[in-house]
Each structure stands twice: as structure tokens, then as C-alpha cells.
Design an enzyme around this catalytic site. Structure first.
Site, short mmCIF file in Angstrom:
data_model
loop_
_atom_site.label_atom_id
_atom_site.label_comp_id
_atom_site.label_asym_id
_atom_site.label_seq_id
_atom_site.Cartn_x
_atom_site.Cartn_y
_atom_site.Cartn_z
N HIS A 183 -18.20 8.47 -43.23
CA HIS A 183 -17.05 8.75 -42.37
C HIS A 183 -15.73 9.03 -42.91
O HIS A 183 -14.97 9.34 -42.27
CB HIS A 183 -17.12 7.29 -41.73
CG HIS A 183 -17.98 7.05 -40.59
ND1 HIS A 183 -17.93 7.20 -39.08
CD2 HIS A 183 -19.34 6.66 -40.85
CE1 HIS A 183 -19.10 6.80 -38.54
NE2 HIS A 183 -19.93 6.34 -39.45
N ASP A 236 -7.79 12.47 -44.21
CA ASP A 236 -8.42 11.90 -43.30
C ASP A 236 -9.73 12.29 -42.91
O ASP A 236 -9.79 13.70 -42.74
CB ASP A 236 -7.82 11.52 -41.89
CG ASP A 236 -7.95 10.36 -41.08
OD1 ASP A 236 -9.22 9.87 -41.14
OD2 ASP A 236 -7.29 9.91 -40.58
C1 GDG Z 1 -12.87 6.10 -40.06
C2 GDG Z 1 -12.52 7.57 -40.94
C3 GDG Z 1 -13.04 8.94 -38.91
C4 GDG Z 1 -6.27 2.14 -33.47
N1 GDG Z 1 -5.34 1.41 -33.16
C5 GDG Z 1 -5.96 0.61 -32.15
C6 GDG Z 1 -7.28 0.97 -32.15
N2 GDG Z 1 -7.09 2.03 -32.87
C7 GDG Z 1 -8.74 2.83 -32.96
C8 GDG Z 1 -8.26 4.31 -32.55
C9 GDG Z 1 -9.42 4.95 -33.17
C10 GDG Z 1 -9.72 4.24 -34.29
O1 GDG Z 1 -9.06 2.78 -34.26
C11 GDG Z 1 -9.41 4.97 -35.59
O2 GDG Z 1 -9.88 5.90 -35.99
P1 GDG Z 1 -9.85 6.97 -36.76
O3 GDG Z 1 -10.75 8.11 -36.92
O4 GDG Z 1 -8.38 7.62 -36.46
O5 GDG Z 1 -9.45 6.21 -38.28
P2 GDG Z 1 -10.34 5.41 -39.47
O6 GDG Z 1 -10.19 3.79 -38.76
O7 GDG Z 1 -9.76 5.56 -40.71
O8 GDG Z 1 -11.70 5.93 -39.06
C12 GDG Z 1 -11.84 8.65 -39.97
C13 GDG Z 1 -13.46 7.48 -38.43
O9 GDG Z 1 -13.95 6.65 -39.31
C14 GDG Z 1 -14.79 8.11 -37.50
O10 GDG Z 1 -15.74 8.60 -38.23
O11 GDG Z 1 -12.51 9.88 -38.12
O12 GDG Z 1 -11.51 9.71 -40.51
O13 GDG Z 1 -11.36 7.18 -41.70
O14 GDG Z 1 -10.39 5.18 -32.35
O15 GDG Z 1 -8.14 4.25 -30.93
N3 GDG Z 1 -7.98 0.73 -31.00
C15 GDG Z 1 -7.40 -0.36 -30.12
N4 GDG Z 1 -6.05 -0.74 -30.14
C16 GDG Z 1 -5.37 -0.39 -31.45
O16 GDG Z 1 -4.21 -0.87 -31.41
N5 GDG Z 1 -8.17 -0.59 -28.96
#
Ligand code: GDG
Length: 489
Positions: free
Chosen positions: A182, A390
Site C-alpha cells: 500500500h 504517499d
Molecule cells: C495507506 C498509504 C494508500 C482520515 N482521517 C479520517 C479518516 N481518514 C481516512 C481517509 C482515507 C484514509 O483515512 C487515509 O488514506 P490515505 O490513502 O490518504 O493514507 P494512509 O492512511 O497513509 O494509507 C496510502 C492507502 O494506504 C491505500 O492503499 O493510498 O498511500 O499510505 O480513507 O478518509 N476517516 C474517518 N475520519 C477521519 O477523521 N472516518
């Protein structure tokens, strides 16, 4: 149980039993209350892996195994605890405090995370944490092995569990195993910092299929395999080295757009009310949503916002930047420092610019339910997604999905996110270039409606096409095809 759509290619016949189960393994599983049947879009599930895998599990059913998140005094049992949720079963393991601090906080978060995100200066190399990591990967494998039945498809997720496939093979599992990374795969020079780089790469070649988010990560992985192991790649994308073979492929992860889509008729001022701006309907809003992680580039983004206020005086009092930072890895020292750094900067910038009736940055160190996030995205004029590095970044895609057609906001996106390889109509920035990001954000705030609509439309097409279902379907399809192929290489 589901029947995955598996097609034969290159004349390889693949037949699948109707009883085939999907067994997913990741470091953590969400709490039972957050998944089907009663959970879903209202839940707070912070972290991209869970956000992306949850819809897959809700769709296909099967078994999802991971750490419970509990740290116990003594080493827990290798027998997973099963919670039956109908079509989906959650299987959890407890870890002792030592195990979680060495495997999770230590090797996963302080060695692999900075290495894979190309922050060599932050990489901590310790042999004791690596030994724990290997031991816990073995425990995960033993737990999975104890519940596997012939014909199951096993899908391992992310860098916490690089060696689980290798351990499953040692235990005698000959069925298919896929692995998805990921996070980014870095350049060969960076990866070679890891004293265990060769055995980690060899572990990867025990999977039938290894997936990454983008072409660039695949090129990096191939380059690293070539320089560290020196195997060979065939024209089907199968990499072989000393009797091991793995198909390597690109599978760009997506979201479930319907969870974030908002109707234009819905009140557009939810976020304004939430932060009590109430006054001027022309007040502009910028939003950032991130786990509080140094890879997300929050300090650089705050500096860019500050620079924009410096250069464009007339924006003062007229724009508010709302930063939602969800607590993450709060026991890891680098994350404690990052939190302090961000809070100091917010304080400095607010101290410098605030007026009696205006605070430029609303900093919210907390998590919101997904439904609220979607409202916030919808209300914002600009979404700033500016990580320093990222794997993909799902927030960028969620922001796009929430915009609607009438008056869409503008996505400002880092060139160092995996999402930038497909969201070409975002305003792409280099987050290290604070002046450039400040000017791009200013342009985004002033972008004419026609341009916003046309960019948003094309971004939305991409988000709809490459959604979470397309990602899991294509990976599972290929896993079925290639697990048959690599076993006959
Ligand atoms: C890893 C990789 C890759 C955030 N704050 C809240 C909340 N979130 C949710 C977002 C989003 C998720 O968390 C974050 O996803 P990201 O993709 O931006 O980043 P990582 O957590 O680092 O994820 C990344 C991912 O895996 C998938 O393969 O894209 O690059 O690092 O869904 O919405 N959700 C809620 N409340 C919050 O305050 N409900």
C-alpha cells in the site's frame, strides 16, 4: 461464498471451486462494529488500508485476519479469536507489549515506513526489532495456516507482513498467495540501506502475485530485484530467481465513490457551520485531511498557506484553512515530534495573522465519521493533498468524489503521491516548493467556474472508473490466473 471471475490466458485452464474463500491478512482489522452488516459509511475508520480493504471484504465476504490492536502482558495464543459477522469473519490475534513495540512501533514504523517513503535519515536499523518482526510474521502465518482450507485464496497486505507468504510456504501451503504493497516502493539505492534487503526481496518472490500502486513503484521494484538478486523477467511480467517466481503488477487502488458523493442540492455550508464561520457566504475554505504523519507534508502545507497570506493581503479575513489531523501511531517518537511541530506552526501562523473576528487556521486534532468528512470535502473550495511521499492517497480521490457538478472545488495535489499519476487534472504541486504551492493554491482559489467544472468532471471519471471494486477485482482475477501460471514456470 463468492466465485471470483477467473479467466484462462495463454491457454492456461483455471477452474475454481464454488467453495473458494478469500482470506485477507493485514496488520490490523477494523472493529467488528465498523464492518458489515450494520457498520459502513458512518464509521470512523482512519487509515487507507482499512478504508480500501473494507469494501472488498463487505463485497466478497471471507475471513479477515489481523492484530486486534490489544497489547497484553503475556504473549498471546497463536489461535486467532473468530468473530462471526455472517458472510465475513474477523480473526484476531493479540500481541504482547514487547511484540507490539518491537514489531509494530519498531521495525514496521521506524524502519520500513521511512525506508519505503524514501526518508533515509529517519530509518532506524536495529537487529532486535527485525528479529521480532520475523517472529510475528511467523505467528501471523501460523494463525492463517490454522484456518486455511484447500482452494482458499490468500491475500496478504502491506509492509508489516512482507514475510508471511514465505512462512506459509515453509508451513507447507501450496495454494495461491497474493501480496499488495500500500506504500511506495523506493529506488534501489534507498532499499539497499536495509541490511535485510535480499531476504526481504526473496520473501516477496514466494508470492504468486505482488501488486503495487503505480508504474514507477513497479520500475523501482524491478530495478531493486535486478541489482540485489539478479533474476530475470519474462514477457508475462513474471520475475524468476533461483527457483522462485512471482508475477509483478500495477493495481491502482481506489475508493467507493458512492460513500463520498454529495448532491448539489445538499447544504453547502456544513463545514462553515461546524467551525462557526457563519458570516459571509463568500468566505473561502481550504481543507486538508490526513493522518498525522510526517510523510503527509502538513508543515510544508501550513507554510505554503502562510506564504499565500503574506503575498496576497486581500485574502486576510476571507479564507480559512481547516486541517483535520487524525491521531496516528501516537507511541512512535517521530509522530510525537511531528505533532508538536505542527501545533507550534499552527500557533505561530494564527498568532501572526489572527484578527478579532478571524482565525486563519482551524486545526482539528481528531477523527470524524466518514459522513462528516464527505460533507467537509463538499463544502471546501480547495482540497490540499500535499504529501512529501504517499503510496496512493485516498483523500485526494474522496475529495474529488464529494464535489458535485454545480460548483466544484479544486484539488491541489502533490506530484509525490501515487494519485498524481492518474488525477492529471488536479493542480499538481511540488510540496517542497513552498512558494510554488502557495501560488498554485491562490490560483486554485481563483479558478473560473468553467475550468473547475471541466477539471472536476474529468477527475471524477477517473475516480469512478478506478474504484475500490475495480482494484480488488483485477487483483483477485490475476491472482487466480497467475497462481496457476507461476506454479508451472
Ligand atoms: C495507506 C498509504 C494508500 C482520515 N482521517 C479520517 C479518516 N481518514 C481516512 C481517509 C482515507 C484514509 O483515512 C487515509 O488514506 P490515505 O490513502 O490518504 O493514507 P494512509 O492512511 O497513509 O494509507 C496510502 C492507502 O494506504 C491505500 O492503499 O493510498 O498511500 O499510505 O480513507 O478518509 N476517516 C474517518 N475520519 C477521519 O477523521 N472516518
Amino acid at each position: 461464498m463468492p466465485h471470483f471471475p477467473i479467466l484462462g490466458i495463454d491457454s492456461v485452464e483455471v477452474t475454481v471451486e464454488q467453495s473458494q474463500r478469500l482470506v485477507v491478512v493485514s496488520n490490523r482489522v477494523p472493529p467488528a462494529s465498523a464492518v458489515a452488516p450494520q457498520g459502513g459509511s458512518g464509521s470512523v475508520s482512519v487509515g487507507g488500508l482499512v478504508s480500501a480493504v473494507k469494501p472488498t471484504m463487505e463485497r466478497y465476504g471471507g475471513i479477515w485476519l489481523g492484530w486486534s490492536g490489544r497489547s497484553t502482558q503475556r504473549r498471546g495464543s497463536n489461535e486467532p479469536t473468530i468473530t462471526d459477522l455472517g458472510r465475513l469473519q474477523l480473526a484476531t490475534l493479540d500481541l504482547s507489549e514487547d511484540e507490539s513495540s518491537m514489531y509494530y512501533t519498531g521495525y514496521s514504523n521506524r524502519t520500513l515506513w521511512p525506508l519505503l517513503h524514501s526518508f533515509p535519515g529517519r530509518v532506524v536499523i536495529r537487529h532486535d526489532t527485525y528479529r521480532f518482526y520475523r517472529r510475528i510474521n511467523r505467528r501471523f502465518a501460523e494463525a492463517v495456516f490454522s484456518i486455511l482450507k484447500p482452494g482458499d485464496q490468500v491475500w496478504i497486505h502491506d509492509f508489516h507482513l512482507f514475510h508471511v507468504g514465505f512462512e506459509l510456504r515453509q508451513l507447507g501451503w501450496t495454494g495461491s498467495i497474493g501480496f499488495f504493497l500500500h506504500v511506495p516502493f523506493p529506488s534501489a539505492d534507498i532499499f539497499s540501506i536495509l541490511p535485510w534487503s535480499k531476504e526481504t526481496l526473496e520473501a516477496l518472490l514466494h508470492y504468486d502475485l505482488v501488486g503495487v500502486h503505480t508504474d514507477r513503484y513497479l520500475r523501482n521494484l524491478l530495478d531493486t530485484l535486478d541489482s540485489e538478486l539478479g533474476g530475470s523477467l519474462d514477457d508475462r511480467g513474471i520475475y524468476s530467481f533461483e527457483g522462485l517466481s512471482s508475477k509483478l503488477g500495477v493495481y491502482s487502488i481506489g475508493i467507493e465513490p458512492s460513500v463520498f458523493q454529495r448532491k448539489d442540492t445538499e447544504d453547502r455550508r456544513g463545514l462553515t457551520e461546524e467551525i462557526s464561520l457563519n458570516a459571509d457566504p463568500n468566505h473561502r475554505l481550504i481543507i486538508g485531511v490526513d493522518r498525522l504523519d510526517y510523510t503527509k507534508g502538513i508543515p510544508h502545507r501550513l507554510r505554503a498557506f502562510e506564504r499565500m497570506l503574506e503575498h496576497h493581503n486581500h485574502l486576510r479575513g476571507k479564507v480559512t484553512y481547516v486541517q483535520i489531523s487524525s491521531p496516528s501511531r501516537t507511541r512512535v517518537p517521530e509522530y510525537v515530534q511531528e505533532k508538536e511541530h505542527v501545533e507550534r506552526l499552527v500557533g505561530q501562523i494564527n498568532g501572526r495573522f489572527s484578527e478579532a473576528n478571524w482565525v486563519p487556521i482551524r486545526y482539528l486534532y481528531r477523527s470524524y465519521p466518514q459522513y462528516d468528512l464527505a460533507r467537509f470535502y463538499h463544502d471546501a473550495d480547495v482540497g490540499m493533498v500535499t504529501p512529501l511521499r504517499d503510496g496512493m492517497n485516498l483523500v485526494a480521490k474522496e475529495f474529488v468524489a464529494a464535489q458535485g457538478e454545480e460548483n466544484p472545488g479544486v484539488l491541489v495535489l502533490s506530484q509525490f503521491s501515487g494519485s498524481a499519476s492518474s488525477l492529471l487534472d488536479a493542480v499538481i504541486v511540488n510540496p517542497y516548493d513552498v512558494d510554488g504551492t502557495a501560488e498554485a493554491t491562490y490560483r486554485a482559489l481563483r479558478m473560473p467556474l468553467a475550468e473547475r467544472r471541466s477539471r472536476s468532471k474529468s477527475l471524477m471519471e477517473g475516480v469512478l472508473k478506478h474504484d475500490a471494486s475495480a482494484w480488488s477485482e483485477s487483483f483477485l482475477h490475476d491472482l487466480g490466473v497467475y497462481s496457476a501460471q507461476v506454479s508451472v514456470v
